[in-house]
Design a protein around this motif. Structure first.
Motif, PDB file in Angstrom:
ATOM      1  N   PRO A 502      79.467 -36.347 -55.583  1.00  0.00           N
ATOM      2  CA  PRO A 502      80.575 -35.423 -55.873  1.00  0.00           C
ATOM      3  C   PRO A 502      80.774 -35.166 -57.361  1.00  0.00           C
ATOM      4  CG  PRO A 502      81.425 -37.569 -55.220  1.00  0.00           C
ATOM      5  CD  PRO A 502      79.951 -37.604 -54.967  1.00  0.00           C
ATOM      6  N   TRP A 503      79.994 -35.815 -58.202  1.00  0.00           N
ATOM      7  CA  TRP A 503      80.057 -35.550 -59.650  1.00  0.00           C
ATOM      8  C   TRP A 503      78.914 -34.629 -60.080  1.00  0.00           C
ATOM      9  CZ3 TRP A 503      80.447 -40.439 -57.457  1.00  0.00           C
ATOM     10  CH2 TRP A 503      81.719 -41.012 -57.472  1.00  0.00           C
ATOM     11  N   SER A 504      78.294 -33.991 -59.118  1.00  0.00           N
ATOM     12  CA  SER A 504      77.112 -33.178 -59.375  1.00  0.00           C
ATOM     13  C   SER A 504      77.361 -32.086 -60.412  1.00  0.00           C
ATOM     14  CB  SER A 504      76.647 -32.525 -58.070  1.00  0.00           C
ATOM     15  OG  SER A 504      75.666 -31.537 -58.316  1.00  0.00           O
ATOM     16  N   LYS A 505      76.362 -31.905 -61.257  1.00  0.00           N
ATOM     17  CA  LYS A 505      76.356 -30.792 -62.210  1.00  0.00           C
ATOM     18  C   LYS A 505      75.076 -29.969 -62.010  1.00  0.00           C
ATOM     19  CE  LYS A 505      79.141 -33.261 -65.618  1.00  0.00           C
ATOM     20  NZ  LYS A 505      79.211 -33.793 -67.003  1.00  0.00           N
ATOM     21  N   ALA A 506      74.701 -29.822 -60.752  1.00  0.00           N
ATOM     22  CA  ALA A 506      73.533 -28.997 -60.428  1.00  0.00           C
ATOM     23  C   ALA A 506      73.810 -27.550 -60.824  1.00  0.00           C
ATOM     24  CB  ALA A 506      73.232 -29.093 -58.939  1.00  0.00           C
ATOM     25  N   GLU A 507      72.780 -26.729 -60.759  1.00  0.00           N
ATOM     26  CA  GLU A 507      72.964 -25.329 -61.145  1.00  0.00           C
ATOM     27  C   GLU A 507      71.935 -24.447 -60.447  1.00  0.00           C
ATOM     28  OE1 GLU A 507      74.794 -22.591 -61.871  1.00  0.00           O
ATOM     29  OE2 GLU A 507      75.697 -24.096 -63.178  1.00  0.00           O
ATOM     30  N   LEU A 508      72.333 -23.210 -60.215  1.00  0.00           N
ATOM     31  CA  LEU A 508      71.391 -22.175 -59.799  1.00  0.00           C
ATOM     32  C   LEU A 508      70.885 -21.546 -61.091  1.00  0.00           C
ATOM     33  CD1 LEU A 508      70.148 -20.550 -57.410  1.00  0.00           C
ATOM     34  CD2 LEU A 508      72.018 -18.923 -57.731  1.00  0.00           C
ATOM     35  N   ALA A 509      69.707 -21.994 -61.520  1.00  0.00           N
ATOM     36  CA  ALA A 509      69.226 -21.626 -62.849  1.00  0.00           C
ATOM     37  C   ALA A 509      68.736 -20.192 -62.915  1.00  0.00           C
ATOM     38  CB  ALA A 509      68.109 -22.585 -63.277  1.00  0.00           C
ATOM     39  N   TRP A 510      68.047 -19.738 -61.867  1.00  0.00           N
ATOM     40  CA  TRP A 510      67.485 -18.388 -61.857  1.00  0.00           C
ATOM     41  C   TRP A 510      67.802 -17.717 -60.534  1.00  0.00           C
ATOM     42  CZ3 TRP A 510      61.657 -19.562 -63.262  1.00  0.00           C
ATOM     43  CH2 TRP A 510      61.591 -20.122 -64.554  1.00  0.00           C
ATOM     44  N   ALA A 511      67.934 -16.410 -60.557  1.00  0.00           N
ATOM     45  CA  ALA A 511      67.985 -15.602 -59.341  1.00  0.00           C
ATOM     46  C   ALA A 511      67.515 -14.207 -59.711  1.00  0.00           C
ATOM     47  CB  ALA A 511      69.394 -15.557 -58.772  1.00  0.00           C
ATOM     48  N   ARG A 512      66.606 -13.675 -58.918  1.00  0.00           N
ATOM     49  CA  ARG A 512      66.029 -12.384 -59.267  1.00  0.00           C
ATOM     50  C   ARG A 512      65.577 -11.646 -58.017  1.00  0.00           C
ATOM     51  NH1 ARG A 512      60.687 -11.080 -63.072  1.00  0.00           N
ATOM     52  NH2 ARG A 512      61.145  -8.855 -63.315  1.00  0.00           N
ATOM     53  N   GLY A 513      65.706 -10.317 -58.021  1.00  0.00           N
ATOM     54  CA  GLY A 513      65.176  -9.466 -56.975  1.00  0.00           C
ATOM     55  C   GLY A 513      64.425  -8.302 -57.590  1.00  0.00           C
ATOM     56  N   THR A 514      63.364  -7.858 -56.933  1.00  0.00           N
ATOM     57  CA  THR A 514      62.561  -6.766 -57.473  1.00  0.00           C
ATOM     58  C   THR A 514      62.288  -5.720 -56.406  1.00  0.00           C
ATOM     59  OG1 THR A 514      60.383  -7.682 -56.955  1.00  0.00           O
ATOM     60  CG2 THR A 514      61.413  -8.417 -59.005  1.00  0.00           C
ATOM     61  N   ASN A 515      61.666  -4.623 -56.860  1.00  0.00           N
ATOM     62  CA  ASN A 515      61.376  -3.511 -55.962  1.00  0.00           C
ATOM     63  C   ASN A 515      60.317  -3.831 -54.924  1.00  0.00           C
ATOM     64  OD1 ASN A 515      59.327  -3.636 -57.868  1.00  0.00           O
ATOM     65  ND2 ASN A 515      58.998  -1.431 -57.928  1.00  0.00           N
ATOM     66  N   SER A 516      59.690  -4.974 -55.012  1.00  0.00           N
ATOM     67  CA  SER A 516      58.714  -5.364 -53.991  1.00  0.00           C
ATOM     68  C   SER A 516      59.383  -5.992 -52.776  1.00  0.00           C
ATOM     69  CB  SER A 516      57.694  -6.341 -54.586  1.00  0.00           C
ATOM     70  OG  SER A 516      58.326  -7.549 -54.983  1.00  0.00           O
ATOM     71  N   GLY A 517      60.720  -6.091 -52.802  1.00  0.00           N
ATOM     72  CA  GLY A 517      61.429  -6.683 -51.679  1.00  0.00           C
ATOM     73  C   GLY A 517      61.385  -8.189 -51.664  1.00  0.00           C
ATOM     74  N   VAL A 518      61.004  -8.783 -52.795  1.00  0.00           N
ATOM     75  CA  VAL A 518      60.907 -10.238 -52.926  1.00  0.00           C
ATOM     76  C   VAL A 518      62.121 -10.724 -53.712  1.00  0.00           C
ATOM     77  CG1 VAL A 518      59.547 -12.150 -53.848  1.00  0.00           C
ATOM     78  CG2 VAL A 518      58.395 -10.168 -52.826  1.00  0.00           C
ATOM     79  N   TYR A 519      62.714 -11.821 -53.251  1.00  0.00           N
ATOM     80  CA  TYR A 519      63.879 -12.404 -53.921  1.00  0.00           C
ATOM     81  C   TYR A 519      63.578 -13.866 -54.199  1.00  0.00           C
ATOM     82  CZ  TYR A 519      65.445  -8.066 -52.063  1.00  0.00           C
ATOM     83  OH  TYR A 519      65.514  -6.732 -51.756  1.00  0.00           O
ATOM     84  N   ALA A 520      63.836 -14.284 -55.420  1.00  0.00           N
ATOM     85  CA  ALA A 520      63.419 -15.622 -55.836  1.00  0.00           C
ATOM     86  C   ALA A 520      64.525 -16.295 -56.620  1.00  0.00           C
ATOM     87  CB  ALA A 520      62.143 -15.533 -56.683  1.00  0.00           C
ATOM     88  N   ALA A 521      64.589 -17.611 -56.514  1.00  0.00           N
ATOM     89  CA  ALA A 521      65.616 -18.376 -57.216  1.00  0.00           C
ATOM     90  C   ALA A 521      65.090 -19.762 -57.541  1.00  0.00           C
ATOM     91  CB  ALA A 521      66.878 -18.484 -56.360  1.00  0.00           C
ATOM     92  N   ARG A 522      65.712 -20.356 -58.523  1.00  0.00           N
ATOM     93  CA  ARG A 522      65.433 -21.752 -58.880  1.00  0.00           C
ATOM     94  C   ARG A 522      66.728 -22.540 -58.784  1.00  0.00           C
ATOM     95  NH1 ARG A 522      62.305 -23.480 -64.269  1.00  0.00           N
ATOM     96  NH2 ARG A 522      60.605 -23.571 -62.713  1.00  0.00           N
TER      97      ARG A 522
END
Length: 869
Positions: A502-522
């Motif tokens: 419960p002390w987590s400091k995680a993060e969604l570092a990246w998020a991206r979508g492109t015209n190829s219909g691909v969506y990616a995240a870290r």
């Protein structure tokens, strides 16, 4: 840690005083409301419209008035309070006040005064005089044990029951009753004076001691904000200096400082990006608690704006609610992602809920957002009034904006949405009923209650078949029942291990979508293993998550643990009803008319197993793997110190062939051994070739050049994590012909945008040309919204328009004609406010399923008297 959101991801908030680029306080506080009553919602036009609805059977107004009649017909049911946190008496007072105003029946006035008095004076039973009565000693036996300082109040404060939960009923409903019946016959000066004393005490108590009084985005806070807001407006000019103080505190502390300064803009990620939990319209505690809570914030904002406040940031937030709800809803429209604590029977997803669309319709939303909300209301059959409506439902049904399908816009809207506050990425392959849909999140602990320890969690659906699901139960304190990664960490002690904390400091570092219909995240969850004041000792923990439009999810998991005895734990919970089995190189199972194939592409020293988790809604320590719904579990324990796993999850029709999936390191795939510097997956399906690549080096630390080779017979989409990049996050990509392969070389330098790097490489016959994918921005809420102050000719929500029926045309639009307080509104860049992005064509022929679809809908917001903290 660098945090990046590709696709012109902007957070733009109107600023008068700027701190870090975000408005956190206003120097100007509107004059304290001090005019005639009513000041809360029921100006003359709105009261006329509500009165008309109250005469029409089946409306929320008529059903609320019928509730008053029930207090007469079934009086015995209202004699006890009905539980420590029940809304019995204040709700009866409010609904009878509305009943009197709309019917003029004197018996309704009598009932309202009866329960108004009981709300103030009584505690558990009518007439016990143990409530807010001057001269009665406090019965708080645990004042000091609660951490309270100073002397207890001189009167018993009713709202202290159950850590203050009743504030959300007593504060707003008594304030509404006081305001609406202020000049009614039989309302004595003594009753009004007692009300002012009690409301002032309630507000001051909760402001200092109330549970979550300083935590924006929590359900307790939402009830408190609505209560204090309505009390401040009702008391204005009548409680001396204290009334002015309440109004000032509400403006500066609750709205500017807390909701806007923290809920929407507060907190930072590694790159300093504003990311308050409310940003994007999601609810960090989960949507068991969200519907009523967002309704409360929306109504509080409306009340403020009707009394002179200008809150464009909250208008934009209200608009964003319908975006999150639309994108968070599965293709068959019969549920949406709970996102936290959830205990709704056997349902995998939270059922449709009128409270969310109601908050948009009754709150200070734009006409465009209201039209989208109306469309969802119709499509999900949420337009039938509840038998026990919330006061917000009465206001929401006045909004007669014509429905407009969000999916049927031209150009077609984006297929992804990022709820920045909860760090949740929502994606889909199209707006069709048979679309692939998924969600991925990687958040720190954004709420102190109800938020699960699940950074890197995800779900995956094909049409009406939910393939990978989150079966974690209510109050779950373990990562293991989710689909999130976890690991052995020496820093995590006792029964918390081996889960995130419960002390987590995680993060969604990246998020991206492109015209190829691909969506990616870290998802970066290395800091998810902080333990109290002890920092995490996991130096590196990433999940790379990629959604391919043909129906695949690719996950690359990498964790650096202390040694070989400390493991990374991977689990995928599948809704496959006991059919999940090892089937050659893949693991397969069936869900409805779909098949799920899990391809273990690369495993560093681990062997998959399939287990049946125990069924138990209680999971209160880090070793627990019990679930609330029956699922199969694909389980993997990967030894450290450098634990790596690459999987492709393949969603298929019942008779459809699996995708062709290979490891980028498979000798048959990489005969020239050119791919030693990478790990990843090659996926071929439906004539589309995709490559998802990451560095094979410890902690992803690639050399100055990241290189690999792929077969050149077909063109391919490339998604590359860990690419060398310059200070602007860009990389130079070259691809050359090497016999029958395309050799890809990536170095830092001005070139293609990263986070992650996404590009296309053509065939050998075409010379292996590399072409950058074009960013497609995440969807964002439309600009506008807000309501005009009372007396200026109408507002965009809840105020009757020129037709006298609550329509927005003429008086209630958001173009500045009674819509957004003098035409002001959030600053926009390209039509965006709190979140960036405009509608862009990603998939042709979108359509939203029609109202003929069977849905397990809730017809109204259910205000459960039973709830768990």
């Amino acid at each position: 840690m660098k945090v990046s959101f590709r696709g012109r991801w902007a957070f733009i908030i109107v600023a008068a005083a700027m701190v870090g680029g975000v408005r956190v306080a206003r120097a100007d506080v509107p004059p304290t409301p001090s005019g005639s009553h009513p000041r809360l919602f029921l100006n003359a036009k709105t009261l006329d419209a509500v009165t008309a609805n109250a005469q029409m059977a089946g409306t929320a107004a008529a059903n609320l008035v019928a509730g008053c009649q029930d207090t007469i017909d079934n009086a015995k049911s209202y004699a006890p309070r009905g539980g420590a946190d029940a809304n019995t008496w204040p709700h009866a007072a409010m609904e009878c006040a509305l009943g009197y105003l709309t019917t003029k029946k004197p018996e309704y006035l009598t009932q309202s005064i009866k329960y108004w008095t009981a709300s103030l004076e009584d505690d558990q039973n009518l007439g016990d005089k143990l409530g807010c009565v001057a001269g009665v000693d406090t019965n708080w036996q645990d004042w000091a044990s609660k951490g309270m300082t100073g002397s207890p109040p001189k009167v018993i404060i009713t709202v202290t029951h159950d850590t203050g939960y009743p504030m959300r009923w007593y504060g707003p409903y008594v304030a509404l009753t006081y305001d609406w019946l202020f000049s009614a016959p039989g309302v004595s000066d003594a009753l009004k004076a007692q009300t002012r004393t009690c409301m002032q005490n309630w507000a001051d108590y909760y402001t200092k001691y109330g549970y979550h009084h300083e935590e924006a985005g929590s359900n307790y806070n939402a009830g408190f904000v609505l209560g204090k807001t309505l009390m401040a407006i009702a008391l204005g000019g009548e409680g001396g200096a204290d009334a002015d103080r309440l109004w000032t505190e509400t403006n500066t502390d609750l709205f500017a400082g807390l909701l806007i300064g923290k809920g929407l803009a507060g907190g930072t990620t590694g790159a300093g990006t504003a990311a308050g939990v409310m940003l994007g319209g999601d609810w960090g505690e989960g949507w068991q608690y969200g519907p009523l809570s967002v309704f409360e914030y929306a109504l509080a904002t409306r009340a403020m704006e009707e009394n002179g406040a200008v809150l464009p940031e909250m208008d934009a937030w209200t608009n964003s609610l319908i975006l999150r709800y639309t994108y968070g809803t599965v293709p068959h429209l019969d549920g949406h992602l709970p996102g936290g604590d959830f205990e709704n029977g056997d349902n995998i997803y939270a059922p449709p809920n009128s409270g969310i669309v109601g908050a948009v319709l009754a709150g200070p939303s734009s006409e465009q957002a209201a039209a989208w909300a109306k469309s969802m209301q119709v499509a999900q059959k949420l337009d039938k009034a509840s038998k026990t409506p919330y006061i917000g439902d009465v206001l929401a049904e006045l909004r007669t904006t014509a429905p407009q399908s969000y999916a049927m816009q031209t150009p077609a809207p984006p297929l992804w949405y990022l709820a920045r506050g909860t760090r949740t990425l929502y994606v889909r392959s199209s707006w069709d009923q048979d679309a692939f849909w998924g969600a991925f999140d990687s958040a720190p602990q954004v709420n102190s209650d109800h938020h699960h320890f699940d950074a890197s969690n995800f779900v995956f659906t094909h049409g009406g078949d939910h393939l990978v699901v989150d079966p974690s139960g209510y109050g779950c304190r373990s990562t293991l029942p989710t689909n999130a990664l976890t690991a052995d960490s020496p820093a995590v002690k006792g029964t918390y291990a081996p889960s995130q904390t419960p002390w987590s400091k995680a993060e969604l570092a990246w998020a991206r979508g492109t015209n190829s219909g691909v969506y990616a995240a870290r998802g970066d969850f290395a800091q998810a293993f902080a333990f109290s004041s002890t920092p995490s000792d996991i130096p590196y923990a990433h999940r790379e998550w990629v959604f391919l439009p043909e129906g695949e999810v690719v996950v690359i998991d990498r964790v650096h643990t202390a040694d070989a005895a400390h493991n990374m734990y991977v689990s995928f919970h599948t809704n496959t009803a006991g059919t999940l089995k090892i089937d050659g190189a893949a693991v397969t199972g069936t869900v409805g008319t779909s098949t799920l194939a899990i391809h273990p592409v690369f495993l560093s020293g681990a062997t998959p197993s399939i287990v049946k988790p125990g069924m138990d809604d209680n999971c209160f320590d880090g070793t627990c793997s019990n679930v609330r719904i029956p699922v199969d579990e694909y389980l993997l324990k990967v030894p450290g110190p450098w634990a790596v796993a690459v999987h492709v999850l393949d969603g298929l029709g019942a008779t459809e062939a699996q995708a062709t999936v290979s490891s980028m390191n498979d000798p048959a795939y990489d005969p020239g051994k050119a791919n030693g510097g990478i790990v990843g997956a090659a996926v071929y399906r439906g004539s589309k070739q995709s490559y998802v690549v990451a560095s094979s080096a410890m902690e992803g630390k690639a050399a100055d050049t990241l290189s690999y080779a792929v077969p050149g017979a077909s063109s391919g989409r490339h998604v590359v994590f860990d690419a060398p990049e310059d200070g602007d996050g860009k990389s130079q990509v070259t691809a050359t012909v090497a016999d029958d392969q395309c050799a890809v070389s990536i170095t830092a330098g001005a070139g293609f945008a990263g986070h992650p790097l996404m590009f296309q490489v053509s065939t050998v016959a075409d010379g292996c040309k590399a072409t950058e994918d074009t960013d497609v921005p995440s969807s964002g809420p439309p600009p506008g919204g807000g309501v005009a102050p009372i007396g200026t000719g109408g507002g965009s929500t809840g105020t009757a328009g020129s037709s006298g029926n609550g329509a927005s045309s003429g008086n209630g639009d958001s173009s500045g004609n009674g819509g957004s307080t003098g035409g002001s509104g959030p600053a926009e860049t390209g039509g965006n406010s709190l979140v960036g992005g405009c509608g862009c064509v990603v998939s042709s022929s979108p359509r939203l399923p029609g109202s003929s679809l069977l849905v397990a809908g809730l017809g109204a917001l259910v205000m459960a008297r039973r709830r768990r903290r």
